[in-house]
Design a protein around this motif. Structure first.
Motif, PDB file in Angstrom:
ATOM      1  N   LYS A 286       0.827  -1.216   0.000  1.00 32.88           N
ATOM      2  CA  LYS A 286       0.000   0.000   0.000  1.00 32.88           C
ATOM      3  C   LYS A 286       0.861   1.265   0.000  1.00 32.88           C
ATOM      4  O   LYS A 286       0.402   2.344  -0.361  1.00 32.88           O
ATOM      5  N   LYS A 287       2.116   1.121   0.436  1.00 34.99           N
ATOM      6  CA  LYS A 287       3.008   2.300   0.479  1.00 34.99           C
ATOM      7  C   LYS A 287       3.717   2.531  -0.850  1.00 34.99           C
ATOM      8  O   LYS A 287       4.457   3.508  -1.001  1.00 34.99           O
ATOM      9  N   LEU A 288       3.529   1.600  -1.788  1.00 36.01           N
ATOM     10  CA  LEU A 288       4.208   1.753  -3.091  1.00 36.01           C
ATOM     11  C   LEU A 288       3.720   3.030  -3.768  1.00 36.01           C
ATOM     12  O   LEU A 288       2.521   3.204  -3.990  1.00 36.01           O
ATOM     13  N   VAL A 289       4.624   3.902  -4.082  1.00 41.78           N
ATOM     14  CA  VAL A 289       4.249   5.151  -4.747  1.00 41.78           C
ATOM     15  C   VAL A 289       3.989   4.865  -6.223  1.00 41.78           C
ATOM     16  O   VAL A 289       4.300   3.784  -6.726  1.00 41.78           O
ATOM     17  N   LEU A 290       3.388   5.839  -6.897  1.00 41.96           N
ATOM     18  CA  LEU A 290       3.235   5.733  -8.347  1.00 41.96           C
ATOM     19  C   LEU A 290       4.651   5.717  -8.940  1.00 41.96           C
ATOM     20  O   LEU A 290       5.439   6.637  -8.700  1.00 41.96           O
ATOM     21  N   LEU A 291       4.977   4.677  -9.664  1.00 42.37           N
ATOM     22  CA  LEU A 291       6.351   4.511 -10.139  1.00 42.37           C
ATOM     23  C   LEU A 291       6.589   5.311 -11.433  1.00 42.37           C
ATOM     24  O   LEU A 291       5.642   5.698 -12.117  1.00 42.37           O
ATOM     25  N   PRO A 292       7.859   5.585 -11.759  1.00 41.16           N
ATOM     26  CA  PRO A 292       8.166   6.495 -12.869  1.00 41.16           C
ATOM     27  C   PRO A 292       7.479   6.158 -14.186  1.00 41.16           C
ATOM     28  O   PRO A 292       6.943   7.058 -14.840  1.00 41.16           O
ATOM     29  N   ASP A 293       7.468   4.891 -14.580  1.00 41.02           N
ATOM     30  CA  ASP A 293       6.864   4.563 -15.878  1.00 41.02           C
ATOM     31  C   ASP A 293       5.357   4.801 -15.879  1.00 41.02           C
ATOM     32  O   ASP A 293       4.788   5.195 -16.906  1.00 41.02           O
ATOM     33  N   GLU A 294       4.726   4.568 -14.728  1.00 42.15           N
ATOM     34  CA  GLU A 294       3.283   4.854 -14.641  1.00 42.15           C
ATOM     35  C   GLU A 294       3.052   6.361 -14.752  1.00 42.15           C
ATOM     36  O   GLU A 294       2.104   6.820 -15.384  1.00 42.15           O
ATOM     37  N   ARG A 295       3.938   7.129 -14.129  1.00 44.92           N
ATOM     38  CA  ARG A 295       3.809   8.594 -14.202  1.00 44.92           C
ATOM     39  C   ARG A 295       3.988   9.079 -15.642  1.00 44.92           C
ATOM     40  O   ARG A 295       3.276   9.959 -16.103  1.00 44.92           O
ATOM     41  N   ARG A 296       4.951   8.491 -16.346  1.00 41.79           N
ATOM     42  CA  ARG A 296       5.182   8.886 -17.755  1.00 41.79           C
ATOM     43  C   ARG A 296       3.891   8.762 -18.556  1.00 41.79           C
ATOM     44  O   ARG A 296       3.515   9.661 -19.297  1.00 41.79           O
ATOM     45  N   LYS A 297       3.238   7.614 -18.400  1.00 38.61           N
ATOM     46  CA  LYS A 297       2.004   7.360 -19.163  1.00 38.61           C
ATOM     47  C   LYS A 297       0.956   8.428 -18.843  1.00 38.61           C
ATOM     48  O   LYS A 297       0.293   8.960 -19.734  1.00 38.61           O
ATOM     49  N   ILE A 298       0.798   8.732 -17.564  1.00 43.41           N
ATOM     50  CA  ILE A 298      -0.213   9.715 -17.150  1.00 43.41           C
ATOM     51  C   ILE A 298       0.118  11.088 -17.741  1.00 43.41           C
ATOM     52  O   ILE A 298      -0.740  11.758 -18.316  1.00 43.41           O
ATOM     53  N   TYR A 299       1.379  11.491 -17.630  1.00 40.62           N
ATOM     54  CA  TYR A 299       1.760  12.836 -18.090  1.00 40.62           C
ATOM     55  C   TYR A 299       1.562  12.976 -19.602  1.00 40.62           C
ATOM     56  O   TYR A 299       1.102  14.009 -20.082  1.00 40.62           O
ATOM     57  N   LEU A 300       1.952  11.916 -20.332  1.00 39.66           N
ATOM     58  CA  LEU A 300       1.771  11.977 -21.793  1.00 39.66           C
ATOM     59  C   LEU A 300       0.289  12.063 -22.137  1.00 39.66           C
ATOM     60  O   LEU A 300      -0.116  12.819 -23.021  1.00 39.66           O
ATOM     61  N   SER A 301      -0.528  11.296 -21.396  1.00 41.31           N
ATOM     62  CA  SER A 301      -1.968  11.311 -21.692  1.00 41.31           C
ATOM     63  C   SER A 301      -2.581  12.668 -21.351  1.00 41.31           C
ATOM     64  O   SER A 301      -3.635  13.020 -21.864  1.00 41.31           O
ATOM     65  N   LYS A 302      -1.925  13.426 -20.502  1.00 41.75           N
ATOM     66  CA  LYS A 302      -2.456  14.732 -20.123  1.00 41.75           C
ATOM     67  C   LYS A 302      -1.831  15.868 -20.949  1.00 41.75           C
ATOM     68  O   LYS A 302      -1.964  17.037 -20.610  1.00 41.75           O
ATOM     69  N   GLY A 303      -1.102  15.485 -21.978  1.00 44.18           N
ATOM     70  CA  GLY A 303      -0.663  16.482 -22.952  1.00 44.18           C
ATOM     71  C   GLY A 303       0.702  17.109 -22.706  1.00 44.18           C
ATOM     72  O   GLY A 303       1.106  18.023 -23.436  1.00 44.18           O
ATOM     73  N   ILE A 304       1.444  16.640 -21.693  1.00 45.48           N
ATOM     74  CA  ILE A 304       2.792  17.191 -21.502  1.00 45.48           C
ATOM     75  C   ILE A 304       3.681  16.664 -22.632  1.00 45.48           C
ATOM     76  O   ILE A 304       3.628  15.472 -22.954  1.00 45.48           O
ATOM     77  N   ILE A 305       4.478  17.540 -23.224  1.00 44.91           N
ATOM     78  CA  ILE A 305       5.308  17.085 -24.348  1.00 44.91           C
ATOM     79  C   ILE A 305       6.401  16.141 -23.813  1.00 44.91           C
ATOM     80  O   ILE A 305       6.861  16.294 -22.669  1.00 44.91           O
ATOM     81  N   PRO A 306       6.810  15.146 -24.627  1.00 48.15           N
ATOM     82  CA  PRO A 306       7.727  14.100 -24.132  1.00 48.15           C
ATOM     83  C   PRO A 306       8.987  14.638 -23.458  1.00 48.15           C
ATOM     84  O   PRO A 306       9.398  14.129 -22.416  1.00 48.15           O
ATOM     85  N   ILE A 307       9.577  15.681 -24.030  1.00 46.12           N
ATOM     86  CA  ILE A 307      10.833  16.187 -23.441  1.00 46.12           C
ATOM     87  C   ILE A 307      10.585  16.735 -22.030  1.00 46.12           C
ATOM     88  O   ILE A 307      11.389  16.547 -21.120  1.00 46.12           O
ATOM     89  N   ASN A 308       9.422  17.351 -21.839  1.00 46.97           N
ATOM     90  CA  ASN A 308       9.083  17.865 -20.506  1.00 46.97           C
ATOM     91  C   ASN A 308       8.680  16.745 -19.552  1.00 46.97           C
ATOM     92  O   ASN A 308       8.910  16.843 -18.351  1.00 46.97           O
ATOM     93  N   VAL A 309       8.104  15.677 -20.106  1.00 46.31           N
ATOM     94  CA  VAL A 309       7.781  14.525 -19.253  1.00 46.31           C
ATOM     95  C   VAL A 309       9.067  14.026 -18.603  1.00 46.31           C
ATOM     96  O   VAL A 309       9.133  13.789 -17.394  1.00 46.31           O
ATOM     97  N   GLU A 310      10.119  13.878 -19.417  1.00 46.70           N
ATOM     98  CA  GLU A 310      11.383  13.373 -18.877  1.00 46.70           C
ATOM     99  C   GLU A 310      11.975  14.348 -17.852  1.00 46.70           C
ATOM    100  O   GLU A 310      12.530  13.931 -16.830  1.00 46.70           O
ATOM    101  N   LYS A 311      11.857  15.639 -18.123  1.00 45.94           N
ATOM    102  CA  LYS A 311      12.386  16.637 -17.172  1.00 45.94           C
ATOM    103  C   LYS A 311      11.621  16.583 -15.852  1.00 45.94           C
ATOM    104  O   LYS A 311      12.209  16.723 -14.782  1.00 45.94           O
ATOM    105  N   ILE A 312      10.312  16.388 -15.940  1.00 52.90           N
ATOM    106  CA  ILE A 312       9.501  16.303 -14.712  1.00 52.90           C
ATOM    107  C   ILE A 312       9.859  15.030 -13.941  1.00 52.90           C
ATOM    108  O   ILE A 312      10.034  15.052 -12.720  1.00 52.90           O
ATOM    109  N   ILE A 313      10.021  13.912 -14.672  1.00 55.37           N
ATOM    110  CA  ILE A 313      10.360  12.652 -13.995  1.00 55.37           C
ATOM    111  C   ILE A 313      11.710  12.782 -13.287  1.00 55.37           C
ATOM    112  O   ILE A 313      11.915  12.247 -12.206  1.00 55.37           O
ATOM    113  N   LYS A 314      12.635  13.517 -13.900  1.00 56.84           N
ATOM    114  CA  LYS A 314      13.961  13.690 -13.279  1.00 56.84           C
ATOM    115  C   LYS A 314      13.881  14.528 -12.009  1.00 56.84           C
ATOM    116  O   LYS A 314      14.784  14.486 -11.168  1.00 56.84           O
ATOM    117  N   ASN A 315      12.824  15.324 -11.888  1.00 57.77           N
ATOM    118  CA  ASN A 315      12.668  16.178 -10.707  1.00 57.77           C
ATOM    119  C   ASN A 315      11.495  15.645  -9.885  1.00 57.77           C
ATOM    120  O   ASN A 315      10.346  15.983 -10.113  1.00 57.77           O
TER     121      ASN A 315
END
Lengths: 469, 97
Positions: A286-315
Motif C-alpha cells: 500500500k506504500k508503493l508510490v506511483l512509479l516512474p513509468d506509470e507517471r510517464r504514461k499519465i503525463y503523456l496522456s495529459k498532454g505534456i510534451i515528451p521532453i518535458n515529461v522526462e524533465k519532470i520525472i527527473k525532478n
C-alpha cells in the motif's frame, strides 16, 4: 560486433538510507567524521552478536515489490567467508540461499523485460584508503545495509545496459530507499560481459569499480571488442575480473577468478529465521508510490510534451507535486511549462528549493488556469511571479498593486488593432496568403501597442475577427 | 594415514592469507584431512526429510526499531588496534581492488 552476440548481466549494490546500520544500532551516515559511527559489532569483536534492523527488511520488501519480485517469506542469512582488512570478523553476512526477492523484472522502453534474478540483503564493509603502502580503514561504512540486485543475463547491448541501470536508479530514487550516488559509491555496479556466436553463453568476464553509467556503457563496448579480437585470433578467454580505465578506453586485468565455493558459505547461526507475513507484504504494498513509468504514461496522456515529461520525472519534487492534480482539470501542459520554466528560474535565482516555497495547491492551480485561459500572458507572469510566490495575494491584487491593467474594453482594443492593420499592410497581405507567421507577427505588434494590457486571448480573437472581416 | 596434497594445503592457507613453511605444510596436510573426514561423516547423514536448522536455538528473531545510536567513542574504537594514525586504523602492504 558483426558475428558475435553480447550478453551482459549486472549486479548492482545500493546502500540503503535507513537511519541505522543493518546489524547494529549505530547511525548509518557514511559522511560522518572517520570512525565515529562504529561499535563492537561493526568492528567484528569476538563475542558480539548481530541483531536485525526491521526497516532494512521493510525496504527490501518494498524494493522487491517494485521490481516485480516474489518476496521470500521464510528466509535466513549466510556467512560469506574471506579474509580482508575491511571485514575484520572474517565473513560478510549476506543471503545466499534465501534472497528476500526473486524472479522480478524491469521493462525497457522497447518492451523487452530484463529479468531480476534476485535481490538480497547484506552488510557493507569498511571503506579502505590506500596510501603510502598502507591501507587506512574507516569503519563508519561497516554494517551499512546494502541491497544487491542481480539481473539475469538478458542484456544484449551497451544501450540496454545503460537503460536498465537508469531505470533501476530512477525506481530506487522514487522509492526513496537509496540516494543512488554512483560518484560517492552509494550505488555500485559490477558488469559481467561475454560474447558468443551461438546461443550458449561465452566466457564471463567481470568488470568492477566503474564510476558511472556512461563509463559502464563504454566499458562493455571495449570489453566486447577485446574479447572479439582474442577469439578472432583463435585465442581463448579465461574467467577474469577486470577494471575499466576510462582515459585509455580499455579494460585492465585485476585478477583471475577464484572458484565460487572458496567463500565457504554457511548459514549464519547468530540470526534466527526471518518470517514475513502476507499482512506485512500487503501493508508495504500500500506504500508503493506511483512509479516512474506509470507517471510517464499519465503525463503523456495529459498532454505534456515528451521532453518535458522526462524533465519532470527527473525532478521528483515536481512530479510529486503535479500528482496532486491528477484527478483535477488542471492544464498539465501549461503546469509543466510553468514549473520547468519560470518557477525553476525563480528558484535558481533565489537559490532555494521547490519544497521551501510551500506552494499552496489552490494558488498553483489558479496561476495555471490564468495562463491556460490566457487571462494573463507569459510576459505578465514574469512581472507578477515573485510576488505571487512570496505572498498570499491574489493575481488580481498583485496586478493592481503593480499598476498592470488587464483592459477588457474591446472597443479600445479594436481601435488599436485597426491602426496596427493599417501600419502593417505587408503582414496583413501575407496573412491573407496563408502565412501563419504573419498572424503571430501582428499579435506581437498589437501586444506592443497595448503594452500587454489586454489578455492574449482577447488580442488573438479580436485580431482574427478584424482580419477576416 | 591419509593426508591432503601440498597444493590443497597451500590453497587453504592462501584463503586464510597464511604463509606456511614446509614443516607446517606437512603437519596441516594430516590435520586438515582429519577435519575434512569428520565433516564428511556429518555430510553422510541422510537429512533430506528434515527441515534445515540454522541454529541450535529455536528463538524467534528480534528485529530492532530505528532510533538508537549505540556507537562507541572513536578513542575506544581505535584502542585495541595495533596500528593507528588518528582517526584511522591501518594495515600494511598493498591490497588489491
Amino acid at each position: 560486433m558483426s558475428n558475435y552476440k553480447i550478453t551482459v548481466g549486472i549486479e548492482v549494490h545500493v546502500e540503503l538510507k535507513t537511519r541505522n546500520k543493518v546489524f547494529s544500532e549505530v547511525l548509518n551516515d557514511t559522511t560522518a567524521p572517520v570512525n565515529t559511527l562504529v561499535n563492537e559489532i561493526d568492528l567484528g569483536y569476538p563475542g558480539t552478536l548481530p541483531s536485525l534492523n526491521e526497516n532494512v527488511i521493510n525496504y527490501g520488501i518494498l524494493t522487491s515489490l517494485a521490481l516485480n519480485c516474489t518476496v521470500t517469506k521464510h528466509m535466513h542469512f549466510d556467512r560469506k567467508n574471506y579474509f580482508y582488512p575491511d571485514l575484520p570478523k572474517g565473513y560478510q553476512i549476506t543471503q545466499l540461499n534465501t534472497p528476500i526477492g526473486t524472479n522480478g523484472y524491469i521493462t525497457l522502453n522497447s518492451g523487452k523485460k530484463i529479468g531480476i534474478r534476485e535481490l538480497h540483503i547484506e552488510e557493507d564493509t569498511a571503506k579502505s584508503l590506500h596510501q603510502d603502502n598502507k591501507t587506512f580503514l574507516n569503519f563508519n561504512r561497516a554494517g551499512v545495509p546494502l541491497l544487491e540486485i542481480v539481473s539475469s543475463p538478458d542484456i544484449n547491448s551497451k544501450e540496454e545496459a545503460g537503460e536498465y541501470l537508469e531505470k533501476l536508479k530512477e525506481l530506487l530514487l522514487y522509492l526513496e530507499v537509496s540516494d543512488c550516488k554512483m560518484e560517492e559509491g552509494s550505488m555500485r555496479a559490477d558488469v559481467n560481459v561475454s560474447i558468443s556466436k551461438t546461443n550458449d553463453l561465452g566466457c564471463r568476464i567481470e568488470l568492477k569499480n566503474i564510476g558511472s553509467i556512461h563509463e559502464i556503457k563504454d566499458a562493455i563496448e571495449q570489453e566486447a571488442l577485446r574479447q572479439e579480437q582474442i577469439l578472432s585470433n583463435n585465442g581463448t578467454l579465461k574467467e577474469q575480473t577486470r577494471k575499466y580505465d576510462a582515459s585509455k578506453k580499455e579494460t585492465i586485468l585485476l585478477r583471475n577468478k577464484e572458484v565460487g565455493n572458496d567463500y565457504r558459505y554457511f548459514k549464519e547461526p547468530d540470526l534466527p529465521y526471518v518470517d514475513i507475513t502476507d499482512e506485512q507484504i500487503e501493508t508495504i504494498r500500500k506504500k508503493l508510490v506511483l512509479l516512474p513509468d506509470e507517471r510517464r504514461k499519465i503525463y503523456l496522456s495529459k498532454g505534456i510534451i515528451p521532453i518535458n515529461v522526462e524533465k519532470i520525472i527527473k525532478n521528483k519534487e515536481y512530479s510529486d507535486y503535479l500528482n496532486n492534480f491528477i484527478d483535477t482539470d488542471l492544464d498539465f501542459k501549461v503546469a509543466s511549462n510553468l514549473l520547468l520554466g519560470d518557477i525553476s528560474s525563480y528558484l535558481n535565482k533565489e537559490l532555494i528549493s521547490f519544497s521551501s516555497l510551500s506552494l499552496d495547491k489552490e494558488r498553483f492551480k489558479s496561476l495555471v488556469d490564468s495562463l491556460s485561459s490566457k487571462k494573463i500572458s507569459s510576459k505578465i507572469l514574469k512581472e507578477i511571479l515573485s510576488s505571487y510566490l512570496t505572498t498570499t495575494d491574489s493575481i488580481d491584487t498583485i496586478l493592481k498593486s503593480k499598476g498592470i491593467n488587464l483592459n477588457d474594453n474591446l472597443s479600445d482594443l479594436e481601435a488599436i488593432i485597426k491602426q496596427v492593420i493599417i501600419d502593417n499592410n505587408e503582414a496583413v497581405l501575407d496573412y491573407h496568403n496563408g502565412k501563419e507567421k504573419a498572424f503571430q507577427y501582428l499579435i506581437g505588434m498589437t501586444m506592443k501597442q497595448t503594452k500587454s494590457s489586454f489578455s492574449p486571448q482577447a488580442v488573438k480573437d479580436t485580431l482574427k475577427k478584424l482580419l477576416d472581416n | 594415514m591419509e593426508k591432503l596434497t601440498k597444493e590443497e594445503v597451500l590453497h587453504v592457507a592462501d584463503l586464510a592469507r597464511l604463509k606456511l613453511d614446509e614443516n607446517e605444510i606437512e603437519d596441516y596436510a594430516y590435520k586438515l584431512k582429519a577435519i575434512m573426514d569428520s565433516i564428511s561423516l556429518i555430510n553422510s547423514i541422510e537429512v533430506t526429510d528434515n527441515e534445515m536448522t540454522i541454529s541450535p536455538s529455536t528463538a524467534k528473531i528480534s528485529l530492532f526499531k530505528e532510533q538508537e545510536n549505540k556507537t562507541i567513542s572513536k578513542a575506544d574504537a581505535l584502542k585495541n588496534a595495533p596500528n593507528k594514525i588518528d582517526p584511522y586504523i591501518y594495515v600494511g602492504g598493498s591490497i588489491d581492488e
